[in-house]
Design an enzyme around this catalytic site. Structure first.
Site, short mmCIF file in Angstrom:
data_model
loop_
_atom_site.label_atom_id
_atom_site.label_comp_id
_atom_site.label_asym_id
_atom_site.label_seq_id
_atom_site.Cartn_x
_atom_site.Cartn_y
_atom_site.Cartn_z
N SER A 68 1.16 -5.40 11.70
CA SER A 68 1.67 -6.63 11.09
C SER A 68 1.73 -7.70 12.16
O SER A 68 1.78 -7.40 13.35
CB SER A 68 3.09 -6.37 10.57
OG SER A 68 3.73 -7.57 10.22
N TYR A 127 11.94 -3.35 11.74
CA TYR A 127 10.53 -3.38 11.33
C TYR A 127 9.64 -3.78 12.50
O TYR A 127 8.64 -3.12 12.79
CB TYR A 127 10.37 -4.38 10.17
CG TYR A 127 8.97 -4.47 9.60
CD1 TYR A 127 8.41 -3.41 8.91
CD2 TYR A 127 8.22 -5.64 9.74
CE1 TYR A 127 7.12 -3.51 8.37
CE2 TYR A 127 6.93 -5.74 9.20
CZ TYR A 127 6.40 -4.68 8.51
OH TYR A 127 5.14 -4.78 7.99
N1 LIG Z 1 2.58 -7.33 2.40
C1 LIG Z 1 2.79 -7.89 3.57
O1 LIG Z 1 3.15 -9.08 3.63
C2 LIG Z 1 2.53 -7.10 4.82
C3 LIG Z 1 2.38 -7.83 6.01
C4 LIG Z 1 2.13 -7.14 7.20
C5 LIG Z 1 2.00 -5.76 7.18
N2 LIG Z 1 2.16 -5.06 6.03
C6 LIG Z 1 2.00 -3.60 6.11
O2 LIG Z 1 1.06 -3.18 5.15
C7 LIG Z 1 1.27 -1.82 4.81
C8 LIG Z 1 1.20 -1.68 3.29
O3 LIG Z 1 2.24 -2.42 2.70
P1 LIG Z 1 2.06 -3.29 1.37
O4 LIG Z 1 2.34 -4.68 1.71
O5 LIG Z 1 0.79 -2.94 0.70
O6 LIG Z 1 3.35 -2.78 0.56
P2 LIG Z 1 3.54 -1.82 -0.72
O7 LIG Z 1 2.82 -2.36 -1.88
O8 LIG Z 1 5.01 -1.62 -0.81
O9 LIG Z 1 2.82 -0.47 -0.29
C9 LIG Z 1 3.40 0.43 0.60
C10 LIG Z 1 2.81 1.78 0.34
O10 LIG Z 1 3.36 2.70 1.32
C11 LIG Z 1 3.88 3.81 0.61
N3 LIG Z 1 4.92 4.46 1.38
C12 LIG Z 1 6.09 3.98 1.82
N4 LIG Z 1 6.76 4.93 2.50
C13 LIG Z 1 5.97 6.02 2.49
C14 LIG Z 1 6.07 7.33 3.01
N5 LIG Z 1 7.16 7.74 3.67
N6 LIG Z 1 5.05 8.20 2.84
C15 LIG Z 1 3.95 7.81 2.16
N7 LIG Z 1 3.80 6.61 1.60
C16 LIG Z 1 4.80 5.73 1.77
C17 LIG Z 1 4.36 3.27 -0.73
O11 LIG Z 1 4.49 4.32 -1.65
P3 LIG Z 1 5.36 4.19 -3.02
O12 LIG Z 1 4.48 3.53 -4.03
O13 LIG Z 1 5.71 5.60 -3.36
O14 LIG Z 1 6.57 3.36 -2.70
C18 LIG Z 1 3.20 2.34 -1.04
O15 LIG Z 1 2.10 3.05 -1.53
C19 LIG Z 1 2.62 -1.44 5.42
O16 LIG Z 1 2.39 -0.68 6.58
C20 LIG Z 1 3.24 -2.78 5.77
O17 LIG Z 1 4.12 -2.69 6.87
C21 LIG Z 1 2.42 -5.70 4.85
#
Ligand SMILES: NC(=O)c1ccc[n+]([C@@H]2O[C@H](COP(=O)([O-])OP(=O)(O)OC[C@H]3O[C@@H](n4cnc5c(N)ncnc54)[C@H](OP(=O)(O)O)[C@@H]3O)[C@@H](O)[C@H]2O)c1
Length: 288
Positions: free
Chosen positions: A141, A154
């Site tokens: 991130s 985080y």
């Molecule tokens: N969106 C942003 O603005 C942003 C920015 C920078 C970085 N990121 C990074 O991008 C990545 C994906 O996030 P996203 O934005 O796509 O959010 P998201 O839609 O909430 O997706 C997160 C995914 O991770 C899964 N997850 C969470 N804890 C887990 C665990 N213990 N074991 C296995 N799966 C788990 C969730 O599963 P469930 O469906 O079961 O909850 C979901 O599939 C993350 O690493 C996040 O830190 C996001």
């Protein structure tokens, strides 16, 4: 990378970037295994893939569960013989001012974003090392490069991931394994909704940070609504990095204002940067 279709394991593939990447990679002809931790989201993954005219296989994978990691990686290897690309995407954000975050909450943040990712990587690497080929894509991130207030847990987990990835990239260079960091800014996914984590005490009116936490929540919600981008952009970037034939760079940064923020952090002298931050924080929390 081999000439047959790439075998890809994506963690956290039940929503957001992970789901989009899994579907995008399957559409590009990869053999995709989508790691899903909750069985009740498996159907959604299959339906989304089918609506996009493709298919993925799901494996049960909570990255904080050592037995599930062993089982999931074993199942992929049994079914496909190898893993060419690992997309370490599973993660969530624990918000809250540091004093409000308990040790248990801090550890929970690291268990998923750092130790979980490390454990999955350790399970996948032996096969890549023996074949002298592979790619590990870690979803970090912008918060892993620049820390913001009320996001210490985080940011710390993502800074740790950045260090791990830099070291691993050098360690694995001679084995033909690429380690890559993708650093998104703000994108509209469930991380800001159903998966949003808060320190419990941040919601307790007796916390000295309560008013600031409430104010920040409103500001963040507005910011996500206003500048948050379409996550398909990151899904596409993951697909591009996973399938490129040339050696990928160490870092891919993407999102609203992220290049500007990185340049400001890098080139503006610390004192000036902090003076600006102080002014902004005073304004934001004037009456909090
Ligand atoms: N969106 C942003 O603005 C942003 C920015 C920078 C970085 N990121 C990074 O991008 C990545 C994906 O996030 P996203 O934005 O796509 O959010 P998201 O839609 O909430 O997706 C997160 C995914 O991770 C899964 N997850 C969470 N804890 C887990 C665990 N213990 N074991 C296995 N799966 C788990 C969730 O599963 P469930 O469906 O079961 O909850 C979901 O599939 C993350 O690493 C996040 O830190 C996001």
């Amino acid at each position: 990378m081999p000439s047959e279709p790439n075998v890809v394991l994506v963690t956290g593939a039940s929503s957001g970037f992970g789901l989009l990447a899994a579907i995008g990679l399957a559409k590009r002809g990869c053999h995709v295994f989508a790691g899903v931790r909750s069985p009740d989201r498996e159907a959604l993954v299959h339906e989304s893939a089918s609506a996009a005219g493709t298919a993925v296989r799901t494996v049960r994978l909570d990255v904080t569960d050592a037995r599930q990691i062993e089982q999931a990686v074993g199942d992929v290897l049994a079914a496909a013989g190898r893993i060419d690309v690992l997309v370490n995407n599973a993660g969530f954000g624990m918000g809250g001012f540091f004093e409000d975050i308990t040790d248990e909450e801090l550890r929970r943040q690291f268990d998923t974003n750092f130790f979980g990712l490390a454990a999955v990587t350790r399970a996948v690497l032996p096969g890549m090392r023996i074949r002298r080929s592979g790619r590990v894509i870690n979803i970090s991130s912008i918060a892993g490069r620049i820390a913001q207030p009320a996001l210490s847990a985080y940011s710390a987990s993502k800074f740790a991931l950045e260090g791990l990835s830099e070291s691993l990239r050098l360690e694995l260079m001679l084995y033909g394994i690429d380690v890559v960091l993708i650093e998104p800014g703000t994108y509209k996914t469930d991380i800001w909704g159903r998966n949003r984590g808060f320190a419990q005490r941040a919601q307790d009116p007796s916390s000295p940070y309560y008013a600031m936490s409430q104010r920040l929540t409103t500001i963040v919600d507005r910011m996500v609504e206003k500048v948050g981008r379409d996550p398909a952009e990151v899904g596409e970037l993951i697909c591009r990095v996973a399938t490129m034939t040339r050696r990928p760079r160490m870092r891919y940064t993407t999102g609203p204002n992220v290049r500007l923020e990185l340049a400001m952090r890098r080139f503006i002298p610390e004192k000036l940067y902090e003076a600006g931050a102080r002014r902004i924080l005073r304004k934001l929390f004037a009456d909090a």
